[in-house]
Motif scaffolding. Structure first.
Motif, short mmCIF file in Angstrom:
data_model
loop_
_atom_site.label_atom_id
_atom_site.label_comp_id
_atom_site.label_asym_id
_atom_site.label_seq_id
_atom_site.Cartn_x
_atom_site.Cartn_y
_atom_site.Cartn_z
N ARG A 1 13.83 64.13 40.51
CA ARG A 1 13.06 62.92 40.77
C ARG A 1 12.16 62.60 39.58
O ARG A 1 12.08 61.45 39.14
CB ARG A 1 12.21 63.09 42.04
N GLU B 1 17.10 60.51 46.83
CA GLU B 1 16.33 60.90 48.01
C GLU B 1 17.25 61.27 49.18
O GLU B 1 17.02 62.25 49.88
CB GLU B 1 15.36 59.80 48.42
N ARG C 1 17.40 64.97 50.70
CA ARG C 1 17.04 65.16 52.10
C ARG C 1 18.20 65.80 52.86
O ARG C 1 18.00 66.69 53.68
CB ARG C 1 16.65 63.81 52.73
#
Length: 85
Positions: A35, A60, A64
């Protein structure tokens, strides 16, 4: 009364739980690094806003998904062996 495994050894179930927790921490750390790298690349103008948004969403989502899968394995292991998180 002495422990069958010796005084310094953890039961295999706890050892495995710690391995799973370590895997989660490593995956989370790797995700954070990706990130940050993406944010740096976006800041230098390497991507359009639209490209950056798409890449961010994909990053993301994949992060996740990975963390959720590891967490599910941790929870299943704890449940199977009567351990607390």
């Amino acid at each position: 009364m002495t422990d069958e495994l010796g005084t310094d050894e953890e039961p295999p179930e706890k050892v495995r739980l710690e391995e799973l927790k370590d895997e989660y921490r490593r995956a989370n750390k790797a995700h954070d690094a990706l990130r940050e790298s993406l944010e740096e690349e976006v800041a230098t103008g390497q991507y359009t806003d639209e490209e950056a948004d798409e890449m961010s969403v994909r990053l993301e989502d994949s992060g996740r998904e990975t963390l959720d899968e590891i967490q599910a394995r941790i929870e299943a292991h704890c449940s199977a062996h009567g351990l607390r998180l």
